[in-house]
Design an enzyme around this catalytic site. Structure first.
Site, PDB file in Angstrom:
ATOM      1  N   HIS A 172      -6.176  14.636 -13.685  1.00 46.11           N
ATOM      2  CA  HIS A 172      -5.955  14.249 -15.074  1.00 46.11           C
ATOM      3  C   HIS A 172      -5.095  12.977 -15.136  1.00 46.11           C
ATOM      4  O   HIS A 172      -4.057  12.906 -14.474  1.00 46.11           O
ATOM      5  CB  HIS A 172      -5.261  15.393 -15.830  1.00 46.11           C
ATOM      6  CG  HIS A 172      -5.328  15.212 -17.304  1.00 46.11           C
ATOM      7  ND1 HIS A 172      -6.255  15.848 -18.094  1.00 46.11           N
ATOM      8  CD2 HIS A 172      -4.614  14.432 -18.141  1.00 46.11           C
ATOM      9  CE1 HIS A 172      -6.096  15.470 -19.352  1.00 46.11           C
ATOM     10  NE2 HIS A 172      -5.103  14.615 -19.403  1.00 46.11           N
TER      11      HIS A 172
ATOM     12  N   HIS B  88       8.143  -6.605 -14.463  1.00 42.21           N
ATOM     13  CA  HIS B  88       6.986  -6.693 -13.566  1.00 42.21           C
ATOM     14  C   HIS B  88       6.534  -5.301 -13.184  1.00 42.21           C
ATOM     15  O   HIS B  88       7.280  -4.331 -13.336  1.00 42.21           O
ATOM     16  CB  HIS B  88       7.315  -7.525 -12.327  1.00 42.21           C
ATOM     17  CG  HIS B  88       8.443  -6.965 -11.503  1.00 42.21           C
ATOM     18  ND1 HIS B  88       9.779  -7.106 -11.866  1.00 42.21           N
ATOM     19  CD2 HIS B  88       8.452  -6.251 -10.349  1.00 42.21           C
ATOM     20  CE1 HIS B  88      10.544  -6.510 -10.963  1.00 42.21           C
ATOM     21  NE2 HIS B  88       9.763  -5.974 -10.027  1.00 42.21           N
TER      22      HIS B  88
ATOM     23  N   ASN C 245       9.109  17.418 -17.305  1.00 43.86           N
ATOM     24  CA  ASN C 245       8.654  17.941 -16.020  1.00 43.86           C
ATOM     25  C   ASN C 245       9.281  19.326 -15.804  1.00 43.86           C
ATOM     26  O   ASN C 245      10.488  19.503 -16.002  1.00 43.86           O
ATOM     27  CB  ASN C 245       9.107  16.967 -14.918  1.00 43.86           C
ATOM     28  CG  ASN C 245       8.427  17.227 -13.596  1.00 43.86           C
ATOM     29  OD1 ASN C 245       8.283  18.380 -13.175  1.00 43.86           O
ATOM     30  ND2 ASN C 245       8.021  16.173 -12.925  1.00 43.86           N
TER      31      ASN C 245
ATOM     32  N   LYS D 183      -4.109   2.630   5.152  1.00 45.17           N
ATOM     33  CA  LYS D 183      -3.124   2.002   6.014  1.00 45.17           C
ATOM     34  C   LYS D 183      -2.010   3.009   6.256  1.00 45.17           C
ATOM     35  O   LYS D 183      -1.436   3.559   5.312  1.00 45.17           O
ATOM     36  CB  LYS D 183      -2.552   0.766   5.321  1.00 45.17           C
ATOM     37  CG  LYS D 183      -1.305   0.177   5.983  1.00 45.17           C
ATOM     38  CD  LYS D 183      -1.586  -0.432   7.354  1.00 45.17           C
ATOM     39  CE  LYS D 183      -0.300  -0.997   7.987  1.00 45.17           C
ATOM     40  NZ  LYS D 183      -0.545  -1.483   9.368  1.00 45.17           N
ATOM     41  N   PHE D 184      -1.693   3.275   7.515  1.00 44.20           N
ATOM     42  CA  PHE D 184      -0.578   4.146   7.836  1.00 44.20           C
ATOM     43  C   PHE D 184       0.667   3.301   8.047  1.00 44.20           C
ATOM     44  O   PHE D 184       0.695   2.445   8.925  1.00 44.20           O
ATOM     45  CB  PHE D 184      -0.889   4.961   9.086  1.00 44.20           C
ATOM     46  CG  PHE D 184      -1.867   6.073   8.830  1.00 44.20           C
ATOM     47  CD1 PHE D 184      -1.429   7.302   8.362  1.00 44.20           C
ATOM     48  CD2 PHE D 184      -3.228   5.885   9.028  1.00 44.20           C
ATOM     49  CE1 PHE D 184      -2.324   8.323   8.096  1.00 44.20           C
ATOM     50  CE2 PHE D 184      -4.130   6.900   8.765  1.00 44.20           C
ATOM     51  CZ  PHE D 184      -3.678   8.132   8.300  1.00 44.20           C
TER      52      PHE D 184
ATOM     53  N   HIS E 131      -2.372  10.614 -15.668  1.00 45.81           N
ATOM     54  CA  HIS E 131      -0.994  10.779 -16.133  1.00 45.81           C
ATOM     55  C   HIS E 131      -0.035   9.965 -15.274  1.00 45.81           C
ATOM     56  O   HIS E 131      -0.375   9.558 -14.163  1.00 45.81           O
ATOM     57  CB  HIS E 131      -0.587  12.256 -16.101  1.00 45.81           C
ATOM     58  CG  HIS E 131      -0.411  12.809 -14.714  1.00 45.81           C
ATOM     59  ND1 HIS E 131      -1.466  13.061 -13.850  1.00 45.81           N
ATOM     60  CD2 HIS E 131       0.702  13.146 -14.016  1.00 45.81           C
ATOM     61  CE1 HIS E 131      -1.009  13.543 -12.708  1.00 45.81           C
ATOM     62  NE2 HIS E 131       0.304  13.603 -12.773  1.00 45.81           N
TER      63      HIS E 131
ATOM     64  N   ALA F 177       3.416  25.635 -16.570  1.00 48.92           N
ATOM     65  CA  ALA F 177       4.185  26.540 -15.694  1.00 48.92           C
ATOM     66  C   ALA F 177       5.246  27.312 -16.474  1.00 48.92           C
ATOM     67  O   ALA F 177       5.536  28.471 -16.172  1.00 48.92           O
ATOM     68  CB  ALA F 177       4.832  25.744 -14.564  1.00 48.92           C
TER      69      ALA F 177
ATOM     70  N   VAL G  17       3.803   3.744   9.489  1.00 51.31           N
ATOM     71  CA  VAL G  17       4.399   4.795  10.304  1.00 51.31           C
ATOM     72  C   VAL G  17       5.455   4.265  11.266  1.00 51.31           C
ATOM     73  O   VAL G  17       6.380   3.567  10.832  1.00 51.31           O
ATOM     74  CB  VAL G  17       3.281   5.645  10.959  1.00 51.31           C
ATOM     75  CG1 VAL G  17       2.661   6.596   9.937  1.00 51.31           C
ATOM     76  CG2 VAL G  17       2.178   4.783  11.579  1.00 51.31           C
TER      77      VAL G  17
ATOM     78  N   HIS H 238       4.643  -3.172  -9.889  1.00 51.07           N
ATOM     79  CA  HIS H 238       4.144  -3.201  -8.512  1.00 51.07           C
ATOM     80  C   HIS H 238       2.996  -2.220  -8.378  1.00 51.07           C
ATOM     81  O   HIS H 238       3.084  -1.086  -8.867  1.00 51.07           O
ATOM     82  CB  HIS H 238       5.227  -2.733  -7.529  1.00 51.07           C
ATOM     83  CG  HIS H 238       6.412  -3.635  -7.418  1.00 51.07           C
ATOM     84  ND1 HIS H 238       6.344  -4.866  -6.833  1.00 51.07           N
ATOM     85  CD2 HIS H 238       7.704  -3.470  -7.790  1.00 51.07           C
ATOM     86  CE1 HIS H 238       7.553  -5.420  -6.857  1.00 51.07           C
ATOM     87  NE2 HIS H 238       8.397  -4.594  -7.435  1.00 51.07           N
TER      88      HIS H 238
HETATM   89  O1  G1P Z   1      -1.186   2.754  16.835  1.00 53.40           O
HETATM   90  P1  G1P Z   1      -2.072   1.847  16.073  1.00 53.40           P
HETATM   91  O2  G1P Z   1      -3.375   2.501  15.730  1.00 53.40           O
HETATM   92  O3  G1P Z   1      -2.214   0.484  16.656  1.00 53.40           O
HETATM   93  O4  G1P Z   1      -1.359   1.588  14.638  1.00 53.40           O
HETATM   94  C1  G1P Z   1      -0.576   2.526  13.972  1.00 53.40           C
HETATM   95  O5  G1P Z   1       0.802   2.211  14.141  1.00 53.40           O
HETATM   96  C2  G1P Z   1       1.173   0.921  13.664  1.00 53.40           C
HETATM   97  C3  G1P Z   1       2.662   0.740  13.902  1.00 53.40           C
HETATM   98  O6  G1P Z   1       3.438   1.724  13.269  1.00 53.40           O
HETATM   99  C4  G1P Z   1       0.804   0.757  12.187  1.00 53.40           C
HETATM  100  O7  G1P Z   1       1.017  -0.572  11.793  1.00 53.40           O
HETATM  101  C5  G1P Z   1      -0.657   1.108  11.929  1.00 53.40           C
HETATM  102  O8  G1P Z   1      -0.914   1.091  10.545  1.00 53.40           O
HETATM  103  C6  G1P Z   1      -0.937   2.492  12.497  1.00 53.40           C
HETATM  104  O9  G1P Z   1      -2.322   2.797  12.319  1.00 53.40           O
HETATM  105  O1  G1P Z   2       4.647  14.518  -8.987  1.00 55.62           O
HETATM  106  P1  G1P Z   2       5.358  15.551  -8.195  1.00 55.62           P
HETATM  107  O2  G1P Z   2       4.410  16.555  -7.630  1.00 55.62           O
HETATM  108  O3  G1P Z   2       6.536  16.165  -8.923  1.00 55.62           O
HETATM  109  O4  G1P Z   2       6.005  14.810  -6.930  1.00 55.62           O
HETATM  110  C1  G1P Z   2       5.430  13.716  -6.286  1.00 55.62           C
HETATM  111  O5  G1P Z   2       6.109  12.520  -6.670  1.00 55.62           O
HETATM  112  C2  G1P Z   2       7.503  12.505  -6.393  1.00 55.62           C
HETATM  113  C3  G1P Z   2       8.058  11.177  -6.842  1.00 55.62           C
HETATM  114  O6  G1P Z   2       7.444  10.077  -6.205  1.00 55.62           O
HETATM  115  C4  G1P Z   2       7.753  12.759  -4.896  1.00 55.62           C
HETATM  116  O7  G1P Z   2       9.127  12.916  -4.673  1.00 55.62           O
HETATM  117  C5  G1P Z   2       7.043  14.013  -4.415  1.00 55.62           C
HETATM  118  O8  G1P Z   2       7.179  14.124  -3.009  1.00 55.62           O
HETATM  119  C6  G1P Z   2       5.570  13.933  -4.785  1.00 55.62           C
HETATM  120  O9  G1P Z   2       4.904  15.111  -4.387  1.00 55.62           O
END
Ligand code: G1P
Ligand code: G1P
Lengths: 323, 323
Positions: B164, B271, B77, B286-287, B166, B61, B289, B273
């Protein structure tokens, strides 16, 4: 290095409700967007579709037929994450392997019989019926559970594939993490400053105005100073209100209840969080991923910029087409 | 209600690293899936594409041309969330409006010159070059910054549109939230029990085996007892290691550095994650949410079930086709 400009210069902001920090790097909005573009929300949702298990007259997963409901409709989630009668886990054998019981109920609540509406497209009377039902559920479930969480997963990006307007209500025999956090910080603030945290905050935002999105005699909506999601907002009452059921006629809440019903909760303020997943438009979302999950939330525009954009939106919902 | 079975009966589990809880409701996996199905990852990625700014010889860029690199390649970056020279925010005028300075650097690191590889498809020698480079960056950036976060956003679901291979390296003049949390809990554990939290934990998991995914003489991979993401894993060394650069030849880390380089960190254990976003398959995510964002993380299968599924996978990566 010139003088500090929040919209130009990265900084961290403290979230007093969660006792943590957010990284604000507003200059990131200048980068060109080459990332993923999402499908816009479905526009041609049929008003009534008997194959949709949330519609009046439809058959649900458990074989029950929905009544011909005319405003709200509440039923038990067929695949609840919380059930009232799970047995107690075995006693812990080590501090690194601790489990505890989780009991509760999960309900689904339809807002309206029509699938092609969402809350902002409903009439005031219809919305009021939803709020009254929330207060009713808060009383009913709050009688035995310490926490009643009301939430709406809205749209495909939030994992919701059913367009029918609905929310969920999960009551639990424990205070969930977020509620515990907010309970601790609000309690401490009252002790230290003699006024509830979110009441003091609402008063200050009403004066400062730069993060205000909309207000009326009873409520304020702000992009909080410590917002994490680009267009996150916080709904706050103007007077101290602890629970939904305490809302006056011109107002209506979700807060610690059950075993806590009698407890002193002068520190707690009813509020609603809105976490829209969007960053640049309805089709470009914010990904909270590696750095956010492993280190700290990061945002790409300031809360003040977000509030300004939200204030500039037309009053009328985009789906209400001019005639 | 029979006797307690973690795979049948919902419960909460304590996360000693984050000092919070996760709701485990494994019976939810029984529900039919009607939700969103994602596009599978792109299979026909060209090995070299000069329009991809991460390829050797491509233009980035900022107009710079990438060298013809042959193993790893690190650059700044172009749209960094952290820059070395942001001015100090104005002094706080109220405890509810607290800001602080954030300074740092954001680097991008390519793992390999070819775009059609990912870490698991690279040779051991190539992977070793990546780990050595991580250790080098940890030393270089750690000399002036207290935290060096190395992370990979992998795949479109995690907001990564560039196939790619990275990762990113963000160093900051502050300990991010997650690092602060893990620093506090690990410090407390050492005080209370005389042994580092993650060292004690690794030893117990090596004996118990039910959450073990894979192990060798130096490392263990487990689905932690308190895992939030369905197939979350944790990579742990068998001996106490504080930083990447301390890794022996047969090992190699990311941990508190900079101003903390001299500090006592007998409590900290290196460690990694892994938070894959998947629930049921490569296409069903998995959402996390409404309930997760507003109340508490919830998972749909037990960590033990997840570990069992991961153990049952073939050693060979799915993209290494039998010849
Ligand atoms: O509304 P659902 O389909 O039971 O479930 C949805 O909301 C839940 C609560 O936020 C989440 O744990 C699930 O991953 C999401 O799919
Ligand atoms: O790698 P990018 O495009 O700079 O950015 C990506 O990772 C960042 C760090 O987890 C997040 O804040 C951005 O929302 C995501 O799009």
């Amino acid at each position: 290095v010139g003088s500090f400009q929040p919209s130009e210069h990265q900084h961290v902001r403290y979230n007093p409700l969660r006792d943590d920090w957010v990284l604000v790097s507003a200059h990131r909005m200048r980068r060109p967007w080459q990332g993923q573009v999402e499908k816009p929300p479905q526009e041609d949702v049929p008003r009534c579709d008997l194959s949709n298990p949330l519609c009046p007259g439809a058959v649900r997963a458990n074989g029950e037929v929905n009544p011909q409901y005319t405003n709200t409709f509440v039923f038990d989630n067929d695949f609840p994450a919380l059930q009232p009668d799970a047995p107690e886990p075995d006693a812990c054998n080590h501090p690194l392997f601790r489990a505890a019981s989780a009991r509760g109920v999960c309900k689904v609540m339809c807002f309206h019989p029509w699938s092609d509406l969402t809350l902002p497209l409903m009439s005031l009377a219809e919305i009021r019926a939803v709020i009254d039902k929330w207060a009713e559920l808060a009383v009913e479930l709050g009688a035995s559970y310490p926490w009643v969480q009301i939430f709406e997963n809205k749209g495909a990006m939030m994992g919701c594939s059913n367009p029918h307007p609905h929310c969920q209500v999960w009551a639990s025999n424990f205070l969930p993490n977020e509620a515990q956090l907010e309970d601790r910080t609000q309690r401490q603030h009252l002790q230290e400053r003699g006024v509830p945290l979110l009441l003091e905050y609402a008063q200050l935002e009403a004066q400062r105005k730069e993060r205000l999105v909309v207000e009326n005699a009873d409520w304020l909506v702000v992009v909080p100073y410590w917002a994490v999601w680009p267009f996150q907002t916080l709904l706050l009452p103007r007077r101290q209100v602890c629970r939904l059921q305490e809302l006056s006629d011109s107002e209506r809440d979700s807060a610690p209840t059950g075993p806590r019903l009698g407890a002193d909760c002068g520190h707690w303020q009813l509020h609603a969080h809105y976490y829209p997943p969007l960053l640049r438009s309805a089709a470009v979302r914010k990904f909270m991923v590696g750095y956010e999950m492993l280190a700290q939330a990061q945002r790409d525009l300031t809360p003040e910029q977000a509030a300004e954009r939200l204030r500039a939106l037309p009053e009328e919902h985009y789906r209400v087409r001019p005639r």
